[in-house]
Design an enzyme around this catalytic site. Structure first.
Site, short mmCIF file in Angstrom:
data_model
loop_
_atom_site.label_atom_id
_atom_site.label_comp_id
_atom_site.label_asym_id
_atom_site.label_seq_id
_atom_site.Cartn_x
_atom_site.Cartn_y
_atom_site.Cartn_z
N ASP A 1 0.86 -1.18 0.00
CA ASP A 1 0.00 0.00 0.00
C ASP A 1 0.89 1.23 0.00
OD1 ASP A 1 -3.00 -0.44 0.35
OD2 ASP A 1 -2.22 -1.82 1.84
N ARG B 1 3.93 2.86 3.20
CA ARG B 1 4.64 1.78 3.88
C ARG B 1 6.15 1.97 3.75
NH1 ARG B 1 0.00 1.57 5.76
NH2 ARG B 1 -1.52 0.04 5.01
N ARG C 1 -7.62 10.64 1.28
CA ARG C 1 -7.11 9.60 0.38
C ARG C 1 -7.81 9.66 -0.98
NH1 ARG C 1 -8.19 4.27 3.42
NH2 ARG C 1 -6.84 3.34 1.83
N LYS D 1 -9.02 1.27 -6.18
CA LYS D 1 -9.80 0.78 -5.03
C LYS D 1 -10.70 1.89 -4.51
CE LYS D 1 -6.04 1.68 -1.72
NZ LYS D 1 -5.00 1.10 -0.86
N HIS D 2 -11.82 1.54 -3.78
CA HIS D 2 -12.28 0.26 -3.30
C HIS D 2 -13.64 0.01 -3.96
CE1 HIS D 2 -9.78 2.15 -0.15
NE2 HIS D 2 -9.41 0.93 0.18
N HIS E 1 -12.50 -1.32 8.46
CA HIS E 1 -11.59 -2.03 9.35
C HIS E 1 -12.30 -2.44 10.64
CE1 HIS E 1 -8.83 0.23 6.75
NE2 HIS E 1 -7.97 -0.75 6.97
N ASP F 1 -9.80 -6.52 -0.28
CA ASP F 1 -9.17 -5.83 0.84
C ASP F 1 -8.85 -6.92 1.87
OD1 ASP F 1 -8.20 -3.69 2.29
OD2 ASP F 1 -10.01 -2.50 2.09
#
Length: 522
Positions: free
Chosen positions: A96, A104, A166, A196-197, A209, A280
């Site tokens: 990601d 990351r 984002r 995405k998503h 999440h 995901d």
């Protein structure tokens, strides 16, 4: 090869007499096991491949997803990618790396590149493509196959807790334009992009999440608002798409990840996507609360998914083998077509072959450093109100960071990254002080900061009443307070209000320069 479907006649239903070949026989245990391994993309612990992962790769594991916990520096990451491919040359190494808040490779310091909202506000698709190319340069040098980016959700709800900055914005047309530019930049650098998503996470007020979000909109609204960026991404040849753990009642009564109507009927048959479709992370509560991991994997594959993303694996890899066994058993029981599993594995391998063919593009990108681009792009997104003179800060300030809990999509942060704005200002104005407060905390004694400017750094204050209350208190105590909003902006507050439209390291440096007069206004 693009992700655009060119021959619809090749797509036939795979549910009839599922789990068997045309002649009625199921594949061998070894063959089925290898196919099942090919469609898995697990995470792991450590900065080197553990023994179980190397064994799994040798047995056909199709991919691995890297997180900040796996990454120490660029050289180590490149060595890690090479070590992963030593046991399976076709293994997909995914990450990601969105730029902005989700990074990351630069998790310790914050991204050198502005995120999507900043790029959307800057409004220059050529700039967006250049930034994405530089992200592709970074990711490609690390030996990574697939970047789980860009986010192409339309942030239709300002109170969205997980998309926000984002997203490129709230206008479907603008999101589509920037999505195409980002995909072109990344894939032009030889790294596969992943939109995405699907079918769109922007109009939700829940974080997948933590729970299952619901998109309450009729199909007509989805067609006009949420789906255009995905259509544009498919037309642009995006190599992969990630489905979101979303309930969209207008499309189906089960979450999109598990819905054949959404993933095959809409994405494949109607929108014509032929590339790799990845979930995901399946341990996210939106779906993990509904089924065991093996059942999620089986249902997702039957719905049309090609790759199963698993953020965390058990220390010895047992959870990965349990997923493999669940998939194999589903084929034997007739709940999952072997043809469907073969198709999914084929799409995974096709993406790996696409990446292998892009070596020249990655080499060209490696020689194409665009120095200073990150901060320049971030500066183009700054919007300031209330500034009567420049510079705004003439002395080292007290920076009060008002922080809410970050979404799990952002991942862990370290002190240097949370210090963001204060650290960037301190580079220009030594002696800058910093305080950090959260929900339930009171403000520091601002009167004691007499002689120092006061800067409040907030993130998504529009979503947090407690944060807005603290801002109001600070402005009453110090009417000269400078407010810097690093998330989705709301009504301006303070003597000066600066919206950065992102919290990347690049955005914080650009904000510090703007406040101190160290760079010209955009």
């Amino acid at each position: 090869m693009s992700g655009r479907k060119t021959d619809r006649s090749q797509h036939t239903p795979l549910i009839a007499k599922i789990g068997q070949r045309a002649d009625g026989s199921a594949g061998s245990a070894g063959e089925l096991g290898r196919l099942a391994m090919t469609v898995l993309q697990p995470g792991f612990e450590g900065t080197a491949p553990p023994d179980w992962l190397r064994r799994a790769l040798a047995e056909g594991l199709g991919g691995v997803v890297l997180f900040a916990r796996n990454i120490a520096d660029p050289a180590q990451t490149a060595e890690l990618s090479a070590a992963l491919r030593a046991d399976n040359p076709e293994a997909i190494v995914a990450v990601d790396e969105e730029g902005g808040t989700v990074t990351r490779l630069e998790a310790g310091t914050g991204s050198s590149w502005p995120g999507n909202l900043a790029l959307g506000v800057a409004g220059d698709v050529r700039l967006t493509e250049r930034v994405a190319r530089q992200i592709g340069r970074l990711v490609g040098a690390a030996g990574i196959t697939l970047d789980y980016a860009p986010v192409v959700d339309v942030n239709a709800d300002q109170l969205n807790p997980v998309i926000g900055i984002r997203s490129f914005g709230a206008d479907p047309e603008e999101v589509s334009r920037h999505a195409v530019a980002w995909i072109n930049g990344l894939q032009g650098a030889g790294v596969a992009a992943c939109a995405k998503h699907f079918p769109g996470h922007g109009a939700t007020r829940s974080d997948s999440h933590l729970e299952l979000p619901t998109v309450e909109a009729p199909r007509e609204v989805l067609d006009l608002r949420d789906l255009p960026p995905f259509r544009a991404a498919i037309e642009a040849g995006v190599q992969a798409i990630m489905c979101g753990h979303l309930l969209v009642p207008a499309l189906d009564e089960v979450p999109a990840t598990l819905s054949r109507a959404v993933l095959t009927g809409l994405l494949r048959d109607e929108l014509g996507f032929e590339g790799m479709l990845v979930t995901d992370a399946i341990e996210m509560r939106a779906v993990a609360a509904l089924h065991e991991p093996g059942e999620i994997a089986v249902r997702a594959l039957a719905a049309g998914v090609d790759a199963i993303c698993v953020g965390r694996s058990s220390p010895g890899g047992e959870s990965v083998y349990e997923l493999r066994d669940a998939i194999v058993e589903a084929v034997r029981e007739g709940r999952l077509a072997e043809e469907r599993l073969t198709q999914a594995a084929g799409r995974v391998r096709r993406l790996a072959r696409w990446h292998a063919a892009q070596a020249n593009a990655r080499a060209a990108a490696a020689a194409d450093a665009d120095e200073g681009l990150g901060e320049a792009a971030a500066a183009a997104a700054l919007r300031m109100t209330g500034a009567a003179a420049r510079p705004v800060l003439r002395a080292a300030p007290l920076v009060v960071q008002i922080s809410a809990r970050l979404t799990e999509a952002v991942g862990p942060t370290v002190g240097s990254r949370r210090a963001g704005l204060a650290a960037a200002i301190a580079e220009i104005l030594p002696g800058t002080l910093r305080a950090e407060i959260g929900e339930g905390d009171g403000l520091p004694d601002l009167a004691a900061a007499a002689g120092r400017p006061v800067v409040l750094a907030v993130h998504d204050a529009v979503r947090h009443a407690w944060m807005r209350r603290l801002v109001a208190e600070a402005v009453r105590a110090r009417p000269d307070t400078v407010v810097v909003e690093t998330g989705v902006p709301g009504p301006p507050a303070g003597a000066v209000y600066l919206a950065t439209h992102g919290d990347s390291a690049a955005s914080m440096r650009a904000a510090a320069r703007r406040l101190t007069g160290d760079a010209p206004a955009s």
